[in-house]
Design a protein around this motif. Structure first.
Motif, PDB file in Angstrom:
ATOM      1  N   TRP A 160      92.918 -45.518 -14.882  1.00  0.00           N
ATOM      2  CA  TRP A 160      91.415 -44.945 -14.997  1.00  0.00           C
ATOM      3  C   TRP A 160      90.874 -45.911 -15.713  1.00  0.00           C
ATOM      4  O   TRP A 160      90.395 -45.556 -16.873  1.00  0.00           O
ATOM      5  CB  TRP A 160      91.880 -43.846 -15.651  1.00  0.00           C
ATOM      6  N   PHE A 220      87.562 -44.531 -17.051  1.00  0.00           N
ATOM      7  CA  PHE A 220      87.754 -43.255 -17.846  1.00  0.00           C
ATOM      8  C   PHE A 220      88.395 -43.221 -19.318  1.00  0.00           C
ATOM      9  O   PHE A 220      88.208 -42.436 -20.072  1.00  0.00           O
ATOM     10  CB  PHE A 220      88.423 -42.354 -17.066  1.00  0.00           C
ATOM     11  N   ILE A 229      88.795 -37.840 -17.212  1.00  0.00           N
ATOM     12  CA  ILE A 229      89.938 -37.810 -16.040  1.00  0.00           C
ATOM     13  C   ILE A 229      89.917 -36.425 -15.074  1.00  0.00           C
ATOM     14  O   ILE A 229      90.083 -36.477 -13.860  1.00  0.00           O
ATOM     15  CB  ILE A 229      91.246 -38.047 -16.722  1.00  0.00           C
ATOM     16  N   ASN A 239      87.142 -35.880 -12.764  1.00  0.00           N
ATOM     17  CA  ASN A 239      87.073 -37.041 -12.107  1.00  0.00           C
ATOM     18  C   ASN A 239      85.680 -37.880 -12.111  1.00  0.00           C
ATOM     19  O   ASN A 239      85.221 -38.291 -11.128  1.00  0.00           O
ATOM     20  CB  ASN A 239      87.239 -36.628 -10.392  1.00  0.00           C
TER      21      ASN A 239
END
Length: 381
Positions: free
Chosen positions: A94, A97, A125, A128
């Motif tokens: 990620w 993120f 996360i 999204n």
């Protein structure tokens, strides 16, 4: 303050360590040299973050305070580590993120940074990226009255607050307590707009290696651990504590992943006696003592290079350590956690550190004193 007390008596009983000289500088060149001479798998050095800091100054940053009624950590023994990847890094999975390293400055607000950063990442996360912003540690410092602000706090209480009340974004309520001053809890954002609060739907403790690995698959987790004085000098590698350096306090951080590395096999110093005298890979075998008549070496040291070998007096040269036998050879595979600190990017490995995994190093898996349990949560989206 919700029964919060510093666990000084418990520490003294459970972890006997020498007292620290609080007026001494926390960065000590001799100590750094001693650490590096032992080839422990990690490198110590002078971190700009702590230049000029005394031990007392550095200890102020360690803000985990253990409540009298803190629960003992409970392990989920049904989780199988083999069900998950061998290596995992949330920064890779990620990249937009998992938010950047921050700096708590001179306030004992590590508990607020760890808590807010984990919720920030998990919110991004879970949504999204629809809710991708840094949340406010300042709100926890100023508004969570179960804690002691810059005097310290408890990650479990912070998680409760973020589930029941929630915290705004950092742009709404920026961090201003770096000097140790704590403003009152504001009713509105800095620009006068209404606060939008972001919460946990639920949270839980995830004590033990297996539970931590499982929880990391969904996002970073908050962890607490014991800090020894050598940790302030960490620069790179897999940290293993020198408990004799003295316990400085307890600290909260954000774990983002885990992995393992394989160390090259050690080298034999004496071909005639294989396995008897060995040195770590990338060090030099130096004869530390030989017999008077045959001039055959019967004692070896492991040094950084040939120029540091010294003589055959039997004394260990500075920066060297004794050779070991094959039966005492260290494990070739070292497991570790990947952890983001809140001391800025001038500390450690650009603000990160690796710490030994699977051994409960510094209590990072079971919590310091078996009470500062790692925790994970489901963000409310």
């Amino acid at each position: 303050m919700n029964g919060i007390v510093l666990a000084v008596l418990a520490v003294a009983a459970a972890l006997p360590v020498p007292p620290l000289d609080e007026n001494a500088l926390v960065l000590n060149d001799k100590h750094i040299e001693e650490i590096n001479s032992q080839h422990l798998g990690w490198v110590a050095g002078r971190n700009d973050r702590f230049e000029g800091f005394t031990v007392r100054d550095a200890k102020r940053l360690l803000g985990v305070v253990i409540p009298e009624n803190a629960p003992s950590c409970v392990h989920n023994t049904s989780i199988e580590v083999n069900d998950y990847p061998l290596n995992f890094d949330g920064r890779t999975k990620w990249p937009t993120f998992v938010h950047p390293v921050r700096d708590q400055q001179s306030c004992g607000s590590c508990w607020a940074f760890s808590a807010s950063e984990v919720l920030s990442d998990r919110l991004a996360i879970a949504s999204n990226g629809a809710l991708n912003f840094v949340l406010s540690p300042q709100d926890l410092v100023s508004c969570d009255k179960t804690e002691l602000a810059c005097g310290g706090g408890w990650p479990g209480n912070a998680a409760d607050y973020m589930q029941s009340t929630g915290i705004p974004t950092d742009s709404c309520e920026p961090y201003v307590s770096g000097s140790g001053a704590v403003p009152s809890c504001p009713a509105k954002c800095k620009d006068g707009s209404a606060k939008t609060l972001y919460k946990y739907k639920s949270w839980k403790y995830v004590a033990g290696e297996a539970a931590m690995i499982a929880a990391l698959q969904d996002g970073p987790i908050a962890v607490a651990f014991a800090v020894y004085q050598d940790f302030f000098s960490y620069k790179s590698g897999v940290y293993k504590p020198d408990t004799s350096s003295g316990l400085a306090g307890y600290h909260a951080v954000k774990a983002v992943g885990y992995g393992e590395i394989t160390t090259p096999d050690p080298v034999d110093c004496d071909s005639a006696h294989k396995g008897l005298y060995m040195c770590p890979h990338a060090t030099t075998c130096c004869c530390a003592h030989d017999t008077f008549f045959t001039k055959k070496c019967n004692k070896y040291q492991c040094c950084a290079n040939a120029s540091t070998c010294g003589d055959q007096s039997g004394e260990k040269p500075v920066g060297c350590k004794s050779a070991f036998s094959s039966k005492d050879s260290p494990n070739s595979t070292t497991k570790f956690w990947i952890v983001q600190n809140s001391w800025g990017t001038s500390w450690g490995d650009k603000g990160y550190f690796l710490i030994e995994r699977g051994t409960d190093a510094c209590g990072i898996e079971n919590g310091p004193l078996d009470k500062g349990c790692p925790l994970s949560g489901e963000a409310l989206v």
